[in-house]
Scaffold this motif. Structure first.
Motif, PDB file in Angstrom:
ATOM      1  N   SER A   1      23.739 102.870  -2.033  1.00  6.39           N
ATOM      2  CA  SER A   1      23.283 101.867  -1.084  1.00  6.39           C
ATOM      3  C   SER A   1      24.100 101.924   0.198  1.00  6.39           C
ATOM      4  O   SER A   1      25.326 102.006   0.168  1.00  6.39           O
TER       5      SER A   1
ATOM      6  N   ALA B   1      23.725  99.492   2.393  1.00  2.78           N
ATOM      7  CA  ALA B   1      23.832  98.095   2.816  1.00  2.78           C
ATOM      8  C   ALA B   1      25.248  97.575   2.564  1.00  2.78           C
ATOM      9  O   ALA B   1      25.946  98.038   1.658  1.00  2.78           O
TER      10      ALA B   1
ATOM     11  N   GLU C   1      18.575  97.146  -2.757  1.00  2.00           N
ATOM     12  CA  GLU C   1      19.940  97.673  -2.715  1.00  2.00           C
ATOM     13  C   GLU C   1      20.644  97.535  -4.061  1.00  2.00           C
ATOM     14  O   GLU C   1      21.781  97.982  -4.211  1.00  2.00           O
TER      15      GLU C   1
END
Length: 429
Positions: free
Chosen positions: A277, A279, A363
């Motif tokens: 991920s 994020a 995510e």
């Protein structure tokens, strides 16, 4: 809330005992700011309770306006995300396992009992947990049961006998549970969950040093199951002891954080963040918070009539007034054009929180996306059911049939597998 000025020129917010709960978040916010402003000439300090007048001094601030509830909660999310993000980047050198309270058949029975409670009282939520991996499912069951038991303290059959002192004892019991000292089999399930996911129960006052109890074998799930959201939920129950009206959405948002947004923060370590991920940890936690708030707003809109019969109105008073409505209109339970218009706005807001929450689901660890997304889609359908009932949430309960729930599962699976960008044009559920 009252303000006063000290001789030094500092502005001090003095609050009544009923407002002290909100100040617990304010104190956390001040702690974060103290760390980030250490090199600044501006002084931040938390003062001791005032000895007179039944009031307490919450904080001493220098020319700083009060924060909104959303800002205060966001600071808590930032703090938690920072702690968790650090542990994802750096494996601790030492590992200390807390004692596991039960083993074997007794522990399995503890989890099974949690699952039975979840299946009985949260059918939609329970369906989502069946899509999880066994370990995650058991952990979420344990968290759910603790949250439900906490809620029952103020909403259950013995709620009229609940006192702040009793809630203090419940929080002490929580702390013992996190230390590996459960009181019963339901506690044992959560205590075992705590032992399987990294736990931060010794966050130092400067929040920059912490101790991790356990490191899982899989680095991709290296997370912290923090005790603070559990404590904040107990604070939400304290609020319920005295507060039955909310002047505006700012006040309601804080309540939603306490009683449901905290559940989102509790769940992230169990669900895990995908190792690839891009994020930030902060954004994932913020999405989890949004899902909890969305679920609670949905509960509130579904249960307007039920809550009114208990003398409670969990709707922003200023927005009711703007719509030409009052508490009397709610107690009378009449569906009018004004009520329909008001409800459309409330449902629109809840859906916005669901949309914000969905962004963070992609995510999560790949094994968690389907069940979490399914839970979101299933719960969001309650809003559709309110609309289908012509906004009569006074005498008709918004209910989503089993067939419609099952039909949502393949949609959730496709979204979880393909992601939002490749699953455009799908019918909203």
């Amino acid at each position: 809330m009252h303000t006063t000025t000290l001789m030094s020129g500092s502005v001090v917010w003095v609050v009544s005992p009923k407002e002290s709960i909100r100040c617990s978040l304010l104190n956390q916010f001040i702690e974060v700011k103290r760390r980030s402003w250490r090199r600044s000439s501006v002084e931040w300090s938390c003062s001791r309770p005032a000895p007179t007048s039944g009031h307490s001094v919450a904080a001493s601030l220098v020319v700083t306006p009060p924060r909104t509830s959303e800002e205060l909660v966001y600071e808590v999310v930032l703090r938690q995300a920072a702690l968790v993000g650090e542990t994802r980047r750096k494996r601790p050198a030492t590992v200390q396992l807390p004692p596991v309270p039960l083993r074997g058949d007794l522990l399995d029975e503890s989890y099974e009992r949690c699952g039975e409670v979840c299946a009985e009282y949260a059918k939609t939520f329970y369906l989502g947990t069946l899509l999880m991996t066994p370990e995650r499912r058991r952990a979420i069951w344990a968290i759910y049961v603790w949250c439900r038991r906490t809620d029952e303290l103020v909403d259950g059959p013995n709620a009229s006998h609940m006192t702040p002192t009793a809630l203090d004892r419940w929080q002490k019991r929580l702390e013992d549970l996190f230390d590996g000292r459960p009181y019963d089999m339901y506690d044992a399930a959560l205590s075992d969950t705590v032992s399987k996911f990294p736990v931060d129960i010794q966050v130092k006052k400067d929040a920059e040093s912490y101790q991790i109890s356990k490191t899982p074998e899989d680095d991709t799930s290296l997370m912290l199951l923090l005790v603070q959201p559990f404590k904040d939920m107990v604070d939400g129950m304290r609020m319920d002891l005295w507060k039955s009206r909310y002047n505006n959405f700012d006040e309601l948002y804080l309540y939603c954080y306490y009683v449901a947004g905290t559940v989102g923060l509790m769940s992230v370590p169990v669900m895990g963040i995908a190792p690839d991920s891009k994020a930030s940890t902060e954004s994932v936690y913020n999405a989890a918070l949004a899902l909890g708030v969305a679920n609670q707003l949905t509960n509130i809109l579904r249960d307007v009539g039920e809550d009114a019969r208990r003398g409670r109105i969990y709707l922003p008073q200023d927005e009711l007034a703007q719509a030409g409505l009052s508490d009397d209109d709610i107690f009378k339970g009449r569906v009018t054009d004004k009520w329909r218009s008001f409800m459309k706005g409330q449902i629109r807001r809840a859906r916005m929180f669901f949309e914000e929450a969905e962004k963070g689901i992609y995510e999560l660890n790949s094994a968690s996306r389907w069940p979490v997304l399914a839970s979101l889609l299933l719960y969001r359908q309650i809003l559709d059911a309110i609309e289908a009932n012509d906004y009569n949430n006074f005498t008709r309960r918004a209910y989503v049939g089993k067939a419609k729930k099952l039909a949502s599962l393949p949609i959730a699976y496709a979204r979880a597998l393909l992601g939002p960008s490749r699953f455009t044009g799908a019918t909203r559920t």
